[in-house]
Enzyme design. Structure first.
Site, PDB file in Angstrom:
ATOM      1  N   SER A 143      54.792  85.237 -34.724  1.00  0.00           N
ATOM      2  CA  SER A 143      54.770  84.627 -35.910  1.00  0.00           C
ATOM      3  C   SER A 143      53.552  84.063 -36.671  1.00  0.00           C
ATOM      4  CB  SER A 143      56.007  83.398 -35.832  1.00  0.00           C
ATOM      5  OG  SER A 143      56.117  82.733 -37.096  1.00  0.00           O
ATOM      6  N   TYR A 156      59.921  76.292 -31.310  1.00  0.00           N
ATOM      7  CA  TYR A 156      59.623  77.664 -31.813  1.00  0.00           C
ATOM      8  C   TYR A 156      57.801  77.610 -32.112  1.00  0.00           C
ATOM      9  CZ  TYR A 156      59.643  81.677 -35.175  1.00  0.00           C
ATOM     10  OH  TYR A 156      59.681  82.987 -35.738  1.00  0.00           O
TER      11      TYR A 156
HETATM   12  P1  NAD Z   1      67.403  88.009 -36.658  1.00  0.00           P
HETATM   13  O1  NAD Z   1      68.275  86.762 -36.573  1.00  0.00           O
HETATM   14  O2  NAD Z   1      67.787  88.715 -38.048  1.00  0.00           O
HETATM   15  O3  NAD Z   1      67.370  88.686 -35.340  1.00  0.00           O
HETATM   16  C1  NAD Z   1      67.143  88.136 -34.101  1.00  0.00           C
HETATM   17  C2  NAD Z   1      67.643  88.885 -32.962  1.00  0.00           C
HETATM   18  O4  NAD Z   1      67.627  88.163 -31.822  1.00  0.00           O
HETATM   19  C3  NAD Z   1      69.306  89.283 -33.196  1.00  0.00           C
HETATM   20  O5  NAD Z   1      69.229  90.653 -32.861  1.00  0.00           O
HETATM   21  C4  NAD Z   1      70.062  88.503 -32.235  1.00  0.00           C
HETATM   22  O6  NAD Z   1      71.109  88.807 -31.965  1.00  0.00           O
HETATM   23  C5  NAD Z   1      68.968  88.393 -31.105  1.00  0.00           C
HETATM   24  N1  NAD Z   1      69.179  87.422 -30.061  1.00  0.00           N
HETATM   25  C6  NAD Z   1      69.250  85.990 -30.299  1.00  0.00           C
HETATM   26  N2  NAD Z   1      69.448  85.208 -29.285  1.00  0.00           N
HETATM   27  C7  NAD Z   1      69.539  86.235 -28.367  1.00  0.00           C
HETATM   28  C8  NAD Z   1      69.618  86.065 -26.921  1.00  0.00           C
HETATM   29  N3  NAD Z   1      69.908  85.074 -26.244  1.00  0.00           N
HETATM   30  N4  NAD Z   1      69.684  87.515 -26.204  1.00  0.00           N
HETATM   31  C9  NAD Z   1      69.567  88.487 -26.912  1.00  0.00           C
HETATM   32  N5  NAD Z   1      69.415  88.817 -28.099  1.00  0.00           N
HETATM   33  C10 NAD Z   1      69.378  87.683 -28.779  1.00  0.00           C
HETATM   34  O7  NAD Z   1      65.777  87.373 -36.996  1.00  0.00           O
HETATM   35  P2  NAD Z   1      64.644  88.021 -37.381  1.00  0.00           P
HETATM   36  O8  NAD Z   1      64.219  87.262 -38.589  1.00  0.00           O
HETATM   37  O9  NAD Z   1      64.856  89.526 -37.341  1.00  0.00           O
HETATM   38  O10 NAD Z   1      63.757  87.747 -36.060  1.00  0.00           O
HETATM   39  C11 NAD Z   1      63.149  88.564 -35.140  1.00  0.00           C
HETATM   40  C12 NAD Z   1      61.957  87.977 -34.582  1.00  0.00           C
HETATM   41  O11 NAD Z   1      61.046  87.819 -35.838  1.00  0.00           O
HETATM   42  C13 NAD Z   1      62.053  86.768 -33.949  1.00  0.00           C
HETATM   43  O12 NAD Z   1      61.357  86.680 -32.677  1.00  0.00           O
HETATM   44  C14 NAD Z   1      61.456  85.743 -34.995  1.00  0.00           C
HETATM   45  O13 NAD Z   1      60.971  84.492 -34.369  1.00  0.00           O
HETATM   46  C15 NAD Z   1      60.498  86.605 -35.601  1.00  0.00           C
HETATM   47  N6  NAD Z   1      60.209  86.299 -37.054  1.00  0.00           N
HETATM   48  C16 NAD Z   1      60.836  86.396 -37.944  1.00  0.00           C
HETATM   49  C17 NAD Z   1      60.323  85.691 -39.240  1.00  0.00           C
HETATM   50  C18 NAD Z   1      61.091  85.916 -40.577  1.00  0.00           C
HETATM   51  O14 NAD Z   1      60.750  85.334 -41.589  1.00  0.00           O
HETATM   52  N7  NAD Z   1      62.357  86.471 -40.666  1.00  0.00           N
HETATM   53  C19 NAD Z   1      58.969  85.453 -39.477  1.00  0.00           C
HETATM   54  C20 NAD Z   1      58.099  85.428 -38.400  1.00  0.00           C
HETATM   55  C21 NAD Z   1      58.471  85.795 -36.895  1.00  0.00           C
END
Ligand code: NAD
Length: 261
Positions: A143, A156
């Site tokens: 991130s 985080y």
């Molecule tokens: P999201 O909530 O859509 O997806 C998260 C995924 O992780 C889901 O499939 C959820 O079921 C899974 N998950 C959560 N807890 C879990 C567990 N204990 N065991 C197994 N799976 C689990 O979120 P996203 O935005 O797609 O985020 C995905 C990654 O991208 C994360 O690491 C997040 O930190 C990172 N990220 C997101 C953004 C953003 O703006 N959306 C920005 C930077 C980084």
């Protein structure tokens, strides 16, 4: 580029960025292992869609990324059912926002477990197979918060800085094994999760949709545009290509200029 005959395991791939990455790798011909939580029907729909759209095998694992035993079993099952884990994408992640002195201890532990330690456990289980086959790709979804901080996101930010360090260490350890290890660091990504926050924020702050996007969500992002899931997924697919075989130990920012400031 073709990933036919490769298998990719993507943690946290039942929605958002992880699902986008799994689909992009399947589009290149990789068999995929989906993982994450959600409604069984919705997960089955996504899994079946990947198989029918891309003509690959898609398997689902419900392993909880807070549980090292379940993580090891997920990797073993993937190797047994699909033959290998050639591409490992550590993407599962959650967020919690609170001042440090009020941060619930269990939330701290959960975020460190899912956003950081799970990547250690998956790598620990998948690296021996990659080494024995002499090829591997490990991609960690970090991130912008792996490079800079924001207040109230202590767990985080700590976990994401940690995953950036773990990426570099693993890259050095695996450098002579034709296994690359990189992280991708998105800024704000347009996911259903983000979209769903907009109406509430409009109401709570008395702002228009455009104001919420510009002044709240995209405050830190100079382009004033969201990153898309497809853009992050395309970079993950590129990192699996031969063209990227000398890219290792890097942290690729996809953040509309956020961390240039
Ligand atoms: P999201 O909530 O859509 O997806 C998260 C995924 O992780 C889901 O499939 C959820 O079921 C899974 N998950 C959560 N807890 C879990 C567990 N204990 N065991 C197994 N799976 C689990 O979120 P996203 O935005 O797609 O985020 C995905 C990654 O991208 C994360 O690491 C997040 O930190 C990172 N990220 C997101 C953004 C953003 O703006 N959306 C920005 C930077 C980084």
């Amino acid at each position: 580029m073709s990933l036919t005959s490769k298998t990719a395991l993507v943690t946290g791939s039942t929605s958002g960025i992880g699902l986008g990455i799994a689909r992009a790798l399947a589009q290149q011909g990789a068999n995929v292992v989906l993982n994450g939580f959600g409604k069984p029907d919705a997960i089955e729909t996504e899994r079946a869609a990947i198989e029918s759209e891309f003509g690959v095998t898609a398997h689902y694992s419900a392993a909880d990324m807070t549980k090292p035993g379940e993580i090891a079993a997920m990797v073993a099952e993937a190797e047994q059912k699909l033959g290998a884990v050639d591409i490992l994408v550590n993407n599962a992640g959650i967020q919690y926002v609170s001042a440090i002195e009020e941060f619930p201890v269990e939330k701290w532990d959960q975020i460190i477990a899912i956003n950081l330690s799970s990547a250690f456990h998956t790598m620990r289980a998948a690296i021996p197979g990659m080494k024995s086959r002499g090829w591997g790709r490990i991609i960690n979804t970090a991130s912008a918060h792996s490079l800079v901080a924001s207040p109230y996101k202590s767990a985080y930010v700590a976990a994401k800085h940690g995953i950036a360090g773990l990426t570099k260490t693993a890259a050095l350890e695996l450098a002579t094994h034709k296994i690359t290890v990189n992280c991708i660091s998105p800024g704000y990504v347009w996911t259903p999760l983000v979209e769903a926050q907009i109406p509430d924020t409009m109401k709570a702050r008395g702002l228009t949709k455009e104001q919420v996007i510009d002044e709240v969500l995209l405050k830190a992002q100079p382009t004033k545009e969201f990153v898309t899931v497809e853009q992050v997924a395309a970079i993950a697919a590129f990192l699996c290509s031969d063209a990227a075989s000398q890219i290792t130990g890097t942290n690729l920012s996809v953040d509309g200029g956020w961390t240039a400031q």
